[in-house]
Design a protein around this motif. Structure first.
Motif: not given
Length: 267
Positions: A22-25, A265-266, A257-261
């Motif tokens: 449950s911990q976010p990366p 997503k992954k 921003t797009r790259y981090l988005q």
């Protein structure tokens, strides 16, 4: 298996076995300031507060490659002699524009603050950085800012010092960003904070130095056409595979921003 953190690599960046799903990366995101967060070199920008918005030739002739911090100390002394005060500097710093797309990137990071730990490593100065980021409304994004110490003395003169001393032959005498980054990662590892990946956003030659320690899991975001970008290209041409991080050049921070988005997503 942990990655070395003594100058040639970075500390362990993987998630420990058995950690709660449950911990976010957690990612570490490092920014430069001049010509990265802001669209100018702030040392050049403050000359707008000088008489005639220019420096006399005898001051400019004292510049010596690799000793820019000492040169700026002389510039600030001259400006103090000319009656330039704290409010004058503050006004200039507050009005330096952010780089294209940077506000959108910061808004994205604000909405995902639990995922990213964000630090700033800059060869500018603490006063100028704080003025600019507070005016833009993004100062609170940064967990820590590493920059040259600055203050105003009893005369009201803006004073500047070196950040530290180091043995790196590739960096200015007052700051090696590789040393700062490796020490920071080692400190966080001791505090049992582990990062899955490291992202580095910069533009200059002094940003190339820390970026060569990144691993194949990490991402270097050099500003397109600036020294950091050219140096990554030169290394790849001369020593294919030596620069391990994935290189993602950017003209607008919207590309970052797009790259981090996509990374999120992954997850």
């Amino acid at each position: 298996m942990k990655r070395c953190c003594e100058g040639v690599g970075l500390p362990c960046l993987f998630k420990g076995v058995g950690m709660a799903s449950s911990q976010p990366p957690k990612y570490l995101l490092i920014f430069d300031f001049d010509e990265t967060i802001i669209n100018e070199n702030s040392d050049d920008s403050i000359i707008r507060a000088a008489p005639g918005q220019a420096l006399p030739e005898h001051i400019r002739q004292t510049f010596c490659e690799g000793f820019y911090n000492e040169y700026m100390q002389r510039v600030l002394t001259y400006m103090g002699d000319q009656g330039v005060k704290m409010g004058d500097f503050k006004t200039v710093y507050e009005n330096i524009p952010l780089s294209p797309g940077m506000p959108d990137l910061f808004q994205f990071l604000s909405k995902n603050h639990e995922v990213f730990e964000i630090i700033l490593i800059s060869d500018a100065n603490m006063f100028g950085i704080e003025c600019n980021l507070r005016a833009a409304g993004f100062y609170s994004l940064f967990r820590k800012i590493f920059s040259n110490p600055s203050s105003f003395d009893k005369r009201g003169y803006f004073t500047l010092g070196p950040y530290h001393s180091h043995k790196c032959l590739d960096c200015p005498a007052n700051m090696c960003k590789r040393k700062i980054l490796t020490e920071y990662l080692a400190e966080r590892a001791q505090e049992e904070v582990e990062f899955e990946r490291v992202f580095y956003v910069g533009d200059g030659a002094n940003d190339f130095c820390p970026s060569v320690t990144l691993t194949s899991a990490d991402i270097a975001f050099p500003r397109k056409g600036y020294p950091m970008h050219r140096m990554t290209q030169e290394m790849e041409n001369k020593q294919p595979g030596a620069f391990q991080a994935t290189v993602v050049p950017w003209e607008s921070a919207t590309e970052v921003t797009r790259y981090l988005q996509e990374v999120l997503k992954k997850c």
